[in-house]
Design an enzyme around this catalytic site. Structure first.
Site: not given
Ligand code: AMP
Ligand code: TRP
Length: 331
Positions: A195, A113, A198
């Site tokens: 992965k 992230k 969204k």
């Protein structure tokens, strides 16, 4: 006999994908008869990345409606919003003080992230797994159903429980992850090495739980496969393997029987049928979702009642923790 306790949470950050459904929500439903379940909408986690306030409010109710729509029964399970129970942030703070920087530095999700969001690399994103540990430990949770990506965070929660227990005497239950063998890691339809998420920039990479039939068909048709042209379950065909996992979990058929069914048939037919399977699984959820989502009063009653119940439990644990640490009780 007291039931064992289950806790899990989902972030209200945009619409949920079939990865969220297969890796998490679907399993939440299956656990609610056997266990005392707490399912949280973790809004305190969501603000570790930039959020538009109006959208965040709306997404929290979206997730609550989805919880209900997949079949989580508020008579059996406690559904609540994290920010309604202040003990989460409070225990989070305490646990921060027994967490080593090195442990957080090793968190792969943070590393990923932080690569993406360099303009907002905030301390909350770094300590997020500690807050997650607080969520879990507050409810003395025995089991935590999650997707594979949360495994490392659960290790931290276990570690912090053990560390606190050994420093201050037995206080927390040490939680176990519940990670399914199939479907715990649904991959991107465009890149089967990463992965399904969204937050992917490419809309074709994910199927949302609320996608309409045409979108579902289109995305599955465009899903990346390979040039072998044989429906088989193998590491050499990661795209197909992922599609087979989705097919199997949503149709309740074994991978072997599905593979056998497409012997000598091409990817086109397989994909068309998979689209039917996904649409059939999601349609009834979408119908129920629409009903719940427009009933604001009902949603309000669910999250209020949930917060009351959760708060009572959480406050008890927090009191115990404060006492052991040496804080003076106010009363
Ligand atoms: P999040 O959307 O990050 O709050 O995730 C909520 C739950 O869905 C967590 O238990 C995740 O592990 C699970 N999850 C998210 N993405 C996937 C995926 N692609 N495959 C399986 N589980 C997932
Ligand atoms: N970190 C989880 C995710 O991103 C969400 C989460 C927060 C969670 N607190 C939790 C999951 C506690 C399980 C238990 O998916």
């Amino acid at each position: 006999m007291n039931k064992k306790i289950v806790f899990s949470g989902v972030q209200p950050s945009g619409s949920l994908t079939i990865g969220n459904y297969i890796g998490a929500l679907k399993n939440f439903v299956e656990l609610q008869d056997e266990y005392e379940c707490y399912y949280c909408i973790v809004d305190l986690h969501a603000v570790t990345v930039p959020q538009i306030p109006k959208d965040l409010r709306s997404h929290s109710l979206d997730v609550l409606s989805l919880y209900l729509a997949v079949g989580i029964d508020p008579q059996k399970s406690t559904l609540f919003i994290q920010s309604h129970v202040p003990a989460h942030a409070e225990l989070g703070w305490i646990l921060n003080t027994i967490t080593y920087m090195g442990q957080l530095n090793r968190m792969t999700q943070f590393k990923e992230k932080s690569k993406k969001s360099d303009e907002n690399l905030n301390a909350g994103l770094f300590t997020y797994p500690v807050l997650m540990a607080a969520d879990i430990l507050l409810y003395q949770s025995d089991f935590v159903p999650v997707g594979e990506d949360q495994k490392q965070h659960l290790e931290l929660a276990r570690d912090l429980a053990e560390r606190f227990n050994s420093r201050y005497s037995d206080t927390f239950v040490v939680p176990e992850p519940l990670i399914k063998e199939f479907g715990a890691r649904i991959m991107s339809l465009q890149d089967p090495e990463s992965k399904m998420s969204k937050s992917d920039r490419d809309e074709n990479a994910f199927i949302l739980m609320l996608d309409n039939k045409d979108a579902i068909r289109r995305k599955i048709r465009r899903a990346v496969t390979d040039s072998l042209g044989i429906v088989a379950y193998s590491d050499q065909q990661p795209g197909l393997k992922n599609l087979l996992n989705i097919y199997s979990v949503l149709s309740d058929k074994s991978v072997d029987s599905i593979v056998a069914n497409y012997d000598g048939k091409g990817y086109g037919e397989f994909k068309d049928d998979l689209a039917d399977v996904v649409i059939q699984a999601l349609s009834p959820i979408q119908e129920r979702y629409k009903e719940y989502r427009q009933d604001k009063a009902f949603l309000e009653s669910i999250y209020r009642e949930g917060a009351d119940k959760a708060e009572a439990f959480a406050a008890k644990t927090l009191r115990k923790v404060y006492k052991k640490i040496g804080f003076i009780p106010r009363i």
